[in-house]
Design a protein around this motif. Structure first.
Motif, PDB file in Angstrom:
ATOM      1  N   ALA A 105       0.838  -1.207   0.000  1.00  0.00           N
ATOM      2  CA  ALA A 105       0.000   0.000   0.000  1.00  0.00           C
ATOM      3  C   ALA A 105       0.875   1.261   0.000  1.00  0.00           C
ATOM      4  N   ALA A 106       1.930   1.261   0.801  1.00  0.00           N
ATOM      5  CA  ALA A 106       2.794   2.450   0.884  1.00  0.00           C
ATOM      6  C   ALA A 106       3.435   2.745  -0.472  1.00  0.00           C
ATOM      7  N   GLU A 107       3.762   1.707  -1.238  1.00  0.00           N
ATOM      8  CA  GLU A 107       4.392   1.893  -2.556  1.00  0.00           C
ATOM      9  C   GLU A 107       3.348   1.994  -3.675  1.00  0.00           C
ATOM     10  N   GLN A 108       2.071   1.965  -3.315  1.00  0.00           N
ATOM     11  CA  GLN A 108       0.962   2.041  -4.281  1.00  0.00           C
ATOM     12  C   GLN A 108       1.122   1.005  -5.389  1.00  0.00           C
ATOM     13  N   VAL A 109       1.436  -0.217  -4.990  1.00  0.00           N
ATOM     14  CA  VAL A 109       1.581  -1.327  -5.935  1.00  0.00           C
ATOM     15  C   VAL A 109       0.194  -1.844  -6.314  1.00  0.00           C
ATOM     16  N   GLU A 110      -0.054  -1.977  -7.609  1.00  0.00           N
ATOM     17  CA  GLU A 110      -1.321  -2.585  -8.058  1.00  0.00           C
ATOM     18  C   GLU A 110      -1.258  -4.081  -7.779  1.00  0.00           C
ATOM     19  N   ILE A 111      -2.340  -4.626  -7.253  1.00  0.00           N
ATOM     20  CA  ILE A 111      -2.344  -6.059  -6.929  1.00  0.00           C
ATOM     21  C   ILE A 111      -3.243  -6.816  -7.905  1.00  0.00           C
ATOM     22  N   ILE A 112      -2.683  -7.896  -8.444  1.00  0.00           N
ATOM     23  CA  ILE A 112      -3.442  -8.799  -9.320  1.00  0.00           C
ATOM     24  C   ILE A 112      -3.474 -10.125  -8.573  1.00  0.00           C
ATOM     25  N   ALA A 113      -4.662 -10.552  -8.176  1.00  0.00           N
ATOM     26  CA  ALA A 113      -4.775 -11.733  -7.315  1.00  0.00           C
ATOM     27  C   ALA A 113      -5.682 -12.777  -7.938  1.00  0.00           C
ATOM     28  N   SER A 114      -5.197 -14.007  -7.990  1.00  0.00           N
ATOM     29  CA  SER A 114      -6.005 -15.076  -8.554  1.00  0.00           C
ATOM     30  C   SER A 114      -7.118 -15.468  -7.590  1.00  0.00           C
ATOM     31  N   MET A 115      -8.337 -15.548  -8.108  1.00  0.00           N
ATOM     32  CA  MET A 115      -9.501 -15.924  -7.289  1.00  0.00           C
ATOM     33  C   MET A 115     -10.456 -16.658  -8.229  1.00  0.00           C
ATOM     34  N   PRO A 116     -10.214 -17.973  -8.439  1.00  0.00           N
ATOM     35  CA  PRO A 116     -10.929 -18.654  -9.509  1.00  0.00           C
ATOM     36  C   PRO A 116     -12.422 -18.859  -9.264  1.00  0.00           C
ATOM     37  N   CYS A 117     -12.927 -18.483  -8.098  1.00  0.00           N
ATOM     38  CA  CYS A 117     -14.376 -18.559  -7.875  1.00  0.00           C
ATOM     39  C   CYS A 117     -14.714 -17.760  -6.625  1.00  0.00           C
ATOM     40  N   TYR A 118     -15.993 -17.406  -6.481  1.00  0.00           N
ATOM     41  CA  TYR A 118     -16.424 -16.755  -5.236  1.00  0.00           C
ATOM     42  C   TYR A 118     -16.944 -17.796  -4.246  1.00  0.00           C
ATOM     43  N   LEU A 119     -16.861 -19.097  -4.613  1.00  0.00           N
ATOM     44  CA  LEU A 119     -17.295 -20.178  -3.720  1.00  0.00           C
ATOM     45  C   LEU A 119     -16.079 -20.944  -3.207  1.00  0.00           C
ATOM     46  N   ALA A 120     -16.075 -21.243  -1.911  1.00  0.00           N
ATOM     47  CA  ALA A 120     -14.916 -21.867  -1.274  1.00  0.00           C
ATOM     48  C   ALA A 120     -14.544 -23.202  -1.921  1.00  0.00           C
ATOM     49  N   ASP A 121     -15.527 -24.067  -2.192  1.00  0.00           N
ATOM     50  CA  ASP A 121     -15.240 -25.415  -2.707  1.00  0.00           C
ATOM     51  C   ASP A 121     -14.467 -25.355  -4.020  1.00  0.00           C
ATOM     52  N   ASN A 122     -14.931 -24.493  -4.932  1.00  0.00           N
ATOM     53  CA  ASN A 122     -14.286 -24.410  -6.244  1.00  0.00           C
ATOM     54  C   ASN A 122     -12.866 -23.871  -6.135  1.00  0.00           C
ATOM     55  N   VAL A 123     -12.662 -22.902  -5.266  1.00  0.00           N
ATOM     56  CA  VAL A 123     -11.314 -22.338  -5.097  1.00  0.00           C
ATOM     57  C   VAL A 123     -10.392 -23.409  -4.532  1.00  0.00           C
ATOM     58  N   GLU A 124     -10.871 -24.168  -3.542  1.00  0.00           N
ATOM     59  CA  GLU A 124      -9.985 -25.119  -2.860  1.00  0.00           C
ATOM     60  C   GLU A 124      -9.689 -26.332  -3.734  1.00  0.00           C
ATOM     61  N   ARG A 125     -10.604 -26.668  -4.645  1.00  0.00           N
ATOM     62  CA  ARG A 125     -10.331 -27.771  -5.566  1.00  0.00           C
ATOM     63  C   ARG A 125      -9.139 -27.412  -6.464  1.00  0.00           C
ATOM     64  N   GLN A 126      -9.038 -26.155  -6.831  1.00  0.00           N
ATOM     65  CA  GLN A 126      -7.980 -25.724  -7.749  1.00  0.00           C
ATOM     66  C   GLN A 126      -6.719 -25.282  -7.015  1.00  0.00           C
ATOM     67  N   ARG A 127      -6.892 -24.676  -5.844  1.00  0.00           N
ATOM     68  CA  ARG A 127      -5.749 -24.011  -5.204  1.00  0.00           C
ATOM     69  C   ARG A 127      -5.349 -24.605  -3.855  1.00  0.00           C
ATOM     70  N   GLY A 128      -6.139 -25.571  -3.361  1.00  0.00           N
ATOM     71  CA  GLY A 128      -5.737 -26.255  -2.134  1.00  0.00           C
ATOM     72  C   GLY A 128      -6.583 -25.880  -0.926  1.00  0.00           C
ATOM     73  N   LYS A 129      -6.547 -26.786   0.077  1.00  0.00           N
ATOM     74  CA  LYS A 129      -7.391 -26.629   1.270  1.00  0.00           C
ATOM     75  C   LYS A 129      -6.993 -25.386   2.066  1.00  0.00           C
ATOM     76  N   GLY A 130      -7.985 -24.650   2.521  1.00  0.00           N
ATOM     77  CA  GLY A 130      -7.727 -23.464   3.346  1.00  0.00           C
ATOM     78  C   GLY A 130      -7.413 -22.211   2.542  1.00  0.00           C
ATOM     79  N   VAL A 131      -7.272 -22.367   1.222  1.00  0.00           N
ATOM     80  CA  VAL A 131      -6.856 -21.216   0.413  1.00  0.00           C
ATOM     81  C   VAL A 131      -7.976 -20.173   0.312  1.00  0.00           C
ATOM     82  N   PHE A 132      -9.242 -20.623   0.280  1.00  0.00           N
ATOM     83  CA  PHE A 132     -10.331 -19.650   0.135  1.00  0.00           C
ATOM     84  C   PHE A 132     -10.370 -18.721   1.351  1.00  0.00           C
ATOM     85  N   ASP A 133     -10.383 -19.299   2.553  1.00  0.00           N
ATOM     86  CA  ASP A 133     -10.447 -18.466   3.761  1.00  0.00           C
ATOM     87  C   ASP A 133      -9.227 -17.548   3.853  1.00  0.00           C
ATOM     88  N   GLY A 134      -8.060 -18.104   3.514  1.00  0.00           N
ATOM     89  CA  GLY A 134      -6.831 -17.296   3.547  1.00  0.00           C
ATOM     90  C   GLY A 134      -6.911 -16.147   2.553  1.00  0.00           C
TER      91      GLY A 134
END
Ligand code: SF4
Ligand code: SF4
Length: 323
Positions: A120-149
């Motif tokens: 934030a201090a360096e005003q860096v633009e953030i590009i973040a992968s979020m393959p779904c707005y549902l926890a199950d779909n995100v965790e199938r692709q990115r691993g357990k606990g990744v959605f909450d994190g």
């Protein structure tokens, strides 16, 4: 893992040439705190490849010499490289726009507690992968606990002003779960904003919709399941010539952790180096004296992943971007 390059190289793609360099995309190494199924760099906690301080210095010199407008930092989790913050500070001190391909869970890794404040201090633009707005779909692709994190990371960024302040841009990236084309970007972005807002109070700026590339883990999985040819045909049938002007290799150069150059991150992962003159493998040192404008792009069948349907670039759908 199955190598998809021989299959991709047998598929012709229209010739394209590089334009003016605007963005340097720098891969700081393959170490990552996650090991996602679709990861096109095969990153993970056990990878040791990492850009050294000398190459980071060279990146900063090239940025200055070539008047690069944007530095796009990727990995792995680029923030795990010990020179990450020096690189960001150096680029920002030259007025360069910096984008960080951040996986969100890194923001709560031990030792990275102050990372969000730094970005934030360096005003860096953030590009973040979020393959779904549902926890199950995100965790199938990115691993357990990744959605909450990831949600925790988004809330932390929102609390600092990301997604709200015009200088703190937060973009999410969607890619389909399997071998299908992504849905229209504008409609999906509206769904993401509504559902993430209502259920988690999260806000963000844009959703970038990208097709999966038939390379590395995802390409290998397609080959194992006998779905490779069908997916390539789907991409080829959806190809639009109009998308050729907007593909990211026209204005971007991808740099690997050793300083070698590629037309894009996908070519880097396929080990299809950018060739210049008699040199089979151009390096950052070549960029000190030469801007590479007009150089032919090393294309193959995977390039249809960039030109199918609404198109895909580091800024999401090409069709929507042009409208
Ligand atoms: S977070 Fe990104 S770099 Fe890390 S394994 Fe997942 S897709 Fe790969
Ligand atoms: S895959 Fe790379 S080289 Fe091919 S069109 Fe896309 S950006 Fe260009």
């Amino acid at each position: 893992m199955r190598d998809t390059l021989p299959l991709l190289d047998a598929i012709p793609f229209p010739a394209i040439a590089r334009g003016r360099l605007g963005t340097l995309q720098v891969n700081l190494g393959y170490r990552c705190n996650q090991s996602c199924v679709h990861c096109h760099v095969n990153a993970g906690p056990n990878r040791t490849e990492e850009m050294t301080g000398d190459i980071v210095d060279l990146v900063l010199t090239v940025i200055e010499r070539r008047a690069v407008a944007t530095l796009d930092v990727t990995g792995g989790a680029p923030e795990l490289n010990p020179h990450f913050r020096r690189l960001v500070r150096g680029a920002r001190s030259h007025g360069v726009h910096v984008m960080d391909r951040c996986n969100l869970t890194i923001l709560s890794e031990p030792g990275q507690e102050d990372l969000a404040d730094f970005l934030a201090a360096e005003q860096v633009e953030i590009i973040a992968s979020m393959p779904c707005y549902l926890a199950d779909n995100v965790e199938r692709q990115r691993g357990k606990g990744v959605f909450d994190g990831s949600i925790r990371g988004l809330k932390r960024l929102n609390a600092l002003g990301y997604g709200r302040d015009e200088n703190l841009v937060l973009n999410l990236v969607y890619n389909p779960q399997g071998p299908s084309l992504p849905p229209p970007q504008a409609a999906l972005e509206a769904d993401y904003k509504r559902i993430l807002g209502e259920t988690h109070g999260v806000v963000f700026d844009n959703l970038f919709v990208l097709a999966n590339m038939p390379i590395q883990r995802f390409g290998s999985m397609l080959v194992s399941k006998g779905e490779f040819d069908g997916y390539l045909q789907l991409l080829q049938h959806a190809h639009l010539d109009a998308n050729l002007d907007g593909v990211m290799c026209r204005g971007m150069i991808s740099v690997d952790w050793q300083g070698y150059l590629y037309d894009c991150d996908f070519n880097q992962m396929l080990d299809l180096p950018l060739a210049r003159g008699g040199k089979a493998r151009a390096h950052l040192t070549d960029l000190l004296a030469d801007d590479l404008d007009g150089n032919p792009v090393r294309v193959a069948g995977h390039c249809f992943g960039c030109t199918a349907g609404q198109g895909s670039s580091c800024g999401g759908a090409l069709k929507d971007a042009a409208e």
